[in-house]
Write an enzyme that holds these catalytic residues in place. Structure first.
Site, PDB file in Angstrom:
ATOM      1  N   ARG A 132      -2.300 -11.271 -14.905  1.00  0.00           N
ATOM      2  CA  ARG A 132      -1.765 -11.644 -16.213  1.00  0.00           C
ATOM      3  C   ARG A 132      -1.269 -13.090 -16.168  1.00  0.00           C
ATOM      4  O   ARG A 132      -0.740 -13.536 -15.161  1.00  0.00           O
ATOM      5  CB  ARG A 132      -0.606 -10.728 -16.619  1.00  0.00           C
ATOM      6  CG  ARG A 132      -1.049  -9.351 -17.094  1.00  0.00           C
ATOM      7  CD  ARG A 132       0.123  -8.499 -17.540  1.00  0.00           C
ATOM      8  NE  ARG A 132       0.992  -8.151 -16.423  1.00  0.00           N
ATOM      9  CZ  ARG A 132       2.116  -8.762 -16.122  1.00  0.00           C
ATOM     10  NH1 ARG A 132       2.559  -9.763 -16.875  1.00  0.00           N
ATOM     11  NH2 ARG A 132       2.829  -8.388 -15.085  1.00  0.00           N
ATOM     12  N   TYR A 157      -9.271 -10.275 -17.558  1.00  0.00           N
ATOM     13  CA  TYR A 157      -8.387  -9.502 -16.676  1.00  0.00           C
ATOM     14  C   TYR A 157      -7.680  -8.378 -17.450  1.00  0.00           C
ATOM     15  O   TYR A 157      -7.197  -8.594 -18.569  1.00  0.00           O
ATOM     16  CB  TYR A 157      -7.338 -10.430 -16.013  1.00  0.00           C
ATOM     17  CG  TYR A 157      -6.295  -9.600 -15.294  1.00  0.00           C
ATOM     18  CD1 TYR A 157      -6.620  -8.961 -14.091  1.00  0.00           C
ATOM     19  CD2 TYR A 157      -5.046  -9.359 -15.856  1.00  0.00           C
ATOM     20  CE1 TYR A 157      -5.707  -8.129 -13.469  1.00  0.00           C
ATOM     21  CE2 TYR A 157      -4.124  -8.532 -15.239  1.00  0.00           C
ATOM     22  CZ  TYR A 157      -4.464  -7.922 -14.046  1.00  0.00           C
ATOM     23  OH  TYR A 157      -3.573  -7.082 -13.435  1.00  0.00           O
ATOM     24  N   LYS A 178      -0.767  -3.505 -22.178  1.00  0.00           N
ATOM     25  CA  LYS A 178       0.461  -4.294 -22.330  1.00  0.00           C
ATOM     26  C   LYS A 178       0.619  -4.800 -23.765  1.00  0.00           C
ATOM     27  O   LYS A 178       1.720  -4.810 -24.315  1.00  0.00           O
ATOM     28  CB  LYS A 178       0.451  -5.471 -21.366  1.00  0.00           C
ATOM     29  CG  LYS A 178       0.255  -5.077 -19.921  1.00  0.00           C
ATOM     30  CD  LYS A 178       1.315  -4.130 -19.463  1.00  0.00           C
ATOM     31  CE  LYS A 178       1.170  -3.812 -17.979  1.00  0.00           C
ATOM     32  NZ  LYS A 178       2.202  -2.906 -17.512  1.00  0.00           N
ATOM     33  N   HIS A 184       8.166   0.121 -20.195  1.00  0.00           N
ATOM     34  CA  HIS A 184       7.328  -0.103 -19.004  1.00  0.00           C
ATOM     35  C   HIS A 184       7.803   0.875 -17.923  1.00  0.00           C
ATOM     36  O   HIS A 184       8.437   0.490 -16.948  1.00  0.00           O
ATOM     37  CB  HIS A 184       7.508  -1.564 -18.554  1.00  0.00           C
ATOM     38  CG  HIS A 184       6.532  -2.022 -17.522  1.00  0.00           C
ATOM     39  ND1 HIS A 184       6.808  -3.039 -16.637  1.00  0.00           N
ATOM     40  CD2 HIS A 184       5.263  -1.619 -17.235  1.00  0.00           C
ATOM     41  CE1 HIS A 184       5.760  -3.246 -15.850  1.00  0.00           C
ATOM     42  NE2 HIS A 184       4.815  -2.401 -16.189  1.00  0.00           N
ATOM     43  N   SER A 238       6.083  -5.094 -12.400  1.00  0.00           N
ATOM     44  CA  SER A 238       4.692  -4.894 -12.002  1.00  0.00           C
ATOM     45  C   SER A 238       4.541  -4.987 -10.488  1.00  0.00           C
ATOM     46  O   SER A 238       5.184  -5.830  -9.848  1.00  0.00           O
ATOM     47  CB  SER A 238       3.831  -5.975 -12.655  1.00  0.00           C
ATOM     48  OG  SER A 238       4.084  -5.997 -14.038  1.00  0.00           O
ATOM     49  N   CYS A 275       5.471  -3.017  -8.098  1.00  0.00           N
ATOM     50  CA  CYS A 275       6.642  -2.619  -7.296  1.00  0.00           C
ATOM     51  C   CYS A 275       6.605  -1.127  -6.973  1.00  0.00           C
ATOM     52  O   CYS A 275       7.629  -0.529  -6.654  1.00  0.00           O
ATOM     53  CB  CYS A 275       7.931  -2.962  -8.022  1.00  0.00           C
ATOM     54  SG  CYS A 275       8.308  -4.717  -7.989  1.00  0.00           S
ATOM     55  N   GLY A 276       5.456  -0.493  -7.107  1.00  0.00           N
ATOM     56  CA  GLY A 276       5.318   0.876  -6.618  1.00  0.00           C
ATOM     57  C   GLY A 276       5.481   1.973  -7.667  1.00  0.00           C
ATOM     58  O   GLY A 276       5.737   3.118  -7.299  1.00  0.00           O
ATOM     59  N   ASP A 280       2.789   3.949 -15.851  1.00  0.00           N
ATOM     60  CA  ASP A 280       3.064   2.570 -16.291  1.00  0.00           C
ATOM     61  C   ASP A 280       3.814   2.472 -17.614  1.00  0.00           C
ATOM     62  O   ASP A 280       4.634   1.580 -17.767  1.00  0.00           O
ATOM     63  CB  ASP A 280       1.731   1.811 -16.398  1.00  0.00           C
ATOM     64  CG  ASP A 280       1.912   0.298 -16.465  1.00  0.00           C
ATOM     65  OD1 ASP A 280       2.770  -0.223 -15.724  1.00  0.00           O
ATOM     66  OD2 ASP A 280       1.206  -0.358 -17.242  1.00  0.00           O
ATOM     67  N   ARG A 330      -7.575  -4.224  -8.298  1.00  0.00           N
ATOM     68  CA  ARG A 330      -7.167  -3.016  -9.027  1.00  0.00           C
ATOM     69  C   ARG A 330      -8.211  -1.916  -8.982  1.00  0.00           C
ATOM     70  O   ARG A 330      -9.410  -2.182  -8.865  1.00  0.00           O
ATOM     71  CB  ARG A 330      -6.950  -3.381 -10.511  1.00  0.00           C
ATOM     72  CG  ARG A 330      -5.872  -4.427 -10.764  1.00  0.00           C
ATOM     73  CD  ARG A 330      -4.522  -3.793 -10.773  1.00  0.00           C
ATOM     74  NE  ARG A 330      -3.448  -4.746 -11.020  1.00  0.00           N
ATOM     75  CZ  ARG A 330      -2.316  -4.427 -11.659  1.00  0.00           C
ATOM     76  NH1 ARG A 330      -2.130  -3.218 -12.124  1.00  0.00           N
ATOM     77  NH2 ARG A 330      -1.365  -5.318 -11.812  1.00  0.00           N
ATOM     78  N   ARG A 373      12.781  -5.102  -6.900  1.00  0.00           N
ATOM     79  CA  ARG A 373      12.426  -5.469  -5.531  1.00  0.00           C
ATOM     80  C   ARG A 373      13.468  -6.480  -5.085  1.00  0.00           C
ATOM     81  O   ARG A 373      13.459  -7.634  -5.500  1.00  0.00           O
ATOM     82  CB  ARG A 373      11.026  -6.088  -5.544  1.00  0.00           C
ATOM     83  CG  ARG A 373      10.480  -6.497  -4.212  1.00  0.00           C
ATOM     84  CD  ARG A 373       9.130  -7.175  -4.390  1.00  0.00           C
ATOM     85  NE  ARG A 373       8.067  -6.236  -4.716  1.00  0.00           N
ATOM     86  CZ  ARG A 373       7.309  -5.630  -3.812  1.00  0.00           C
ATOM     87  NH1 ARG A 373       7.474  -5.867  -2.530  1.00  0.00           N
ATOM     88  NH2 ARG A 373       6.366  -4.795  -4.188  1.00  0.00           N
ATOM     89  N   GLY A 384       6.959   8.658   0.234  1.00  0.00           N
ATOM     90  CA  GLY A 384       7.350  10.058   0.041  1.00  0.00           C
ATOM     91  C   GLY A 384       8.844  10.280   0.230  1.00  0.00           C
ATOM     92  O   GLY A 384       9.457  11.151  -0.409  1.00  0.00           O
ATOM     93  N   ASN A 397      11.162   8.628  -0.811  1.00  0.00           N
ATOM     94  CA  ASN A 397      11.934   8.337  -2.032  1.00  0.00           C
ATOM     95  C   ASN A 397      12.347   9.620  -2.752  1.00  0.00           C
ATOM     96  O   ASN A 397      13.248   9.618  -3.586  1.00  0.00           O
ATOM     97  CB  ASN A 397      11.131   7.429  -2.974  1.00  0.00           C
ATOM     98  CG  ASN A 397      10.960   6.036  -2.392  1.00  0.00           C
ATOM     99  OD1 ASN A 397      11.754   5.605  -1.544  1.00  0.00           O
ATOM    100  ND2 ASN A 397       9.933   5.326  -2.821  1.00  0.00           N
TER     101      ASN A 397
END
Ligand code: OXD
Ligand code: MN
Length: 589
Positions: A67, A195, A204, A224, A246, A248-249, A273, A365, A396, A498, A500
């Site tokens: 992006r 993209y 988005k 988001h 974006s 960050c898991g 997302d 991706r 993060r 896992g 988490n």
């Protein structure tokens, strides 16, 4: 036929001058025809049919891999309505600067008209968009990411509302790349990029920036956020929605596999997302995932970090800018241990293992149907969505921010969301690893003045009944997490993935009025033993460090946050100011 839609399609065709116009119906036959054409012209390569059946590889232009936030604009009549965190262009300027870039842009190309639905087909919350594009790659990606074609036209009927999205690859030159949003007229113009986040306009552009503005007008939330259900051994499922910047898991968390010691627990994936949330008849906030697929970051995804994603992408998927193995399988760093010989890198060059460059682009991706995910929730297609018990904001942060804390109440939670800062990632063009404020993980996605957005969140939680009813609101609790704390030596303190679940489980017990907690100046953190560490291998003292609240460190960041809030002037809600001042006092700053 929908007259306004037909008129708009004629208008765009007259301006962009395509060789032909194709209305997409979303059928298998149409998809196969487009894929066949792209295999011929080199836009796609067929992947190994045994290991990745019906899957394709696409390499984008090397300057078009993420992006481009600096080329993304909110085009409101008044600059203040876009706010200080967005790039603004007046609609008149957009007409003068951007509209001409579409003139004749589709000469020699096909113009595809892509009706699509965001949300389950029978959901009262679903909304229709129509994307006009000259990219067949966009069409086949939209078919995975949305409910595309006839189903959307049926939902639209003869007079329904839809969001207009005009997209052209243009000449792919970043100097002539613009992603413009007109929240006052439900319209998007995107030119010069193929993209995903710039070109798949349902994601988005519509589901966050345009829908966010609609949500504010109509009293709901477009966020988001991933949505997941945590089922406990008694079979009770609790749903949470979590916002992370974006890359960050979110996808990993949404598909988490519980550690072995958490026998009987299960995570159900509703979305990875985006969440659209509204009050339900019971006063709770109910969430749907408006998307139908996952557009996930490939690097770092592997059988250990996200086995469910690895299963999801085994077929019917598209891979963009990953590396390729000798036998035409997609490959990326973190997919397996070691690097195979004979890789072709994301630019199409032979890759030398051990080279300083990555073989796959860090923002490469996969695009895969959500229905293929082994952990997909039985509620994925539920028209009413799922009731949310907790909101989680994540960031993060290598230092300072503890593993998890709980806000004191709704207003404090909104303050916590508004104050999120995170280190930047490869999902957007620009420097990686720089700390920036990213409130609610929405900095790049808020389609209006973010001060008003904070105010909208405050209003959602304002005391009283659900508007227009006599039902009291039952609001989710609000939490903040940080999986990314590092030791002085730069090692991650928390194993993540896992594990988490241990944190989610504490959150779940807090939602049920249980769970040990200690009050600190920034919120409640788990008390000793609050997080179940059975079977967890973690460095001695790491748990204490992860849950320690460094009031001095937070106090030192307070002035910088104050500067950020000052940008909003009188659009900053008084309640955010009040919360910020209360935080200062609690920190002894
Ligand atoms: C995404 C992003 O693609 O946030 O989801 O960039
Ligand atoms: Mn995202």
């Amino acid at each position: 036929m929908h007259r306004a839609l037909e008129a708009w399609v004629h208008e765009i065709a007259a301006h962009t001058k395509p060789d032909r116009v194709v209305w997409c119906d979303g059928s298998d036959a149409e998809n196969e025809r487009l894929i066949g054409e792209m295999l011929k012209d080199g836009t796609l390569q067929r992947l190994n049919a045994e290991k990745f059946p019906n899957s394709y590889y696409h390499r984008s232009h090397a300057s078009d891999v993420a992006r481009t936030e600096h080329l993304t604009f909110i085009c409101t009549e008044k600059k203040d309505d876009a706010g200080p965190t967005n790039n603004w262009m007046s609609p008149a300027d957009a007409s003068a600067r951007v509209w001409p870039l579409f003139a004749g842009a589709m000469k020699g190309r096909t113009m595809y008209v892509v009706p699509y639905l965001m949300g389950p087909a029978s959901s009262p919350f679903a909304k229709v968009g129509v994307e006009i594009t000259d990219s067949a790659y966009v069409v086949i990606s939209m078919r995975i990411m949305t409910r595309m074609g006839a189903v959307a036209l049926n939902h639209l009927g003869e007079n329904g509302e839809f969001v207009k999205g005009l997209h052209s690859l243009g000449d792919l030159n970043p100097d002539r790349r613009f992603i413009c949003h007109f929240p006052e007229r439900n319209e998007i113009w995107s030119v010069g990029s193929g993209y995903g986040g710039n070109a798949l306009l349902g994601k988005k552009c519509f589901a966050l920036r345009i829908a966010g503005a609609q949500a504010r007008r109509e009293g709901w939330l477009a966020e988001h956020m991933l949505i997941l259900g945590l089922e406990d051994p008694a079979g009770e499922t609790t749903y949470v929605a979590a916002a992370f910047p974006s890359a960050c898991g979110k996808t990993n968390l949404a598909m988490l596999v519980p550690p072995a010691s958490f026998w009987g627990y299960k995570i159900w994936t509703v979305g990875d997302d985006i969440a659209w949330l509204r009050f339900g008849p019971d006063g709770r906030l109910w969430a749907i995932n408006p998307e139908a697929g996952f557009f996930g970051v490939a690097p770092g995804t592997g059988p250990k970090t996200n086995p469910n994603a690895m299963e999801t992408i085994r077929k019917n998927s598209i891979f963009t800018n990953t590396a390729l193995t000798k036998d035409m399988c997609p490959w990326w760093e973190g997919m397996e241990s070691g690097t195979p010989e004979g890789l072709t890198d994301w630019r199409g060059n032979p890759y030398t293992p051990g080279s300083a460059d990555k073989a796959a682009h860090p923002n490469s991706r996969f695009t895969a149907p959500a229905s293929q995910c082994p952990s997909i929730s039985p509620k994925f297609e539920d028209p009413q969505g799922v009731p949310i018990s907790a909101f989680i904001f994540g960031a993060r942060r290598g230092s300072l921010v503890p593993l998890v804390y709980e806000a004191f109440d709704w207003n404090h939670g909104v303050y916590v969301g508004s104050s999120v800062a995170s280190e930047t990632t490869a999902a957007a063009t620009g420097a990686v690893g720089v700390l920036r404020r990213d409130p609610f993980a929405m900095l790049p996605f808020c389609g209006y003045n973010m001060g008003d957005y904070f105010g909208h969140w405050m209003n959602i939680g304002a005391p009283g009944n659900v508007p227009g009813t006599s039902t009291p609101k039952r609001l989710p609790k609000i939490f903040h997490v940080n999986w990314f704390r590092q030791s002085a030596e730069g090692k991650f303190l928390w194993p993540g993935f896992g594990e988490n679940l241990r944190v989610l489980n504490w959150i779940l017990s807090r939602c049920r009025g249980k769970g040990e907690a200690v009050e600190t100046p920034i919120g409640y953190v788990p008390g000793p033993g609050g997080i179940d560490t059975t079977g967890l291998s973690i460095a001695p003292g790491a748990m204490e460090e992860l849950l320690r609240v460094d009031a001095k460190g937070f106090a030192a960041e307070w002035p910088q946050l104050n500067e950020f809030y000052a940008k909003f002037g009188d659009r900053l809600p008084a309640e955010i100011r009040r919360q910020h001042e209360a935080q200062r006092k609690r920190l002894g700053a």
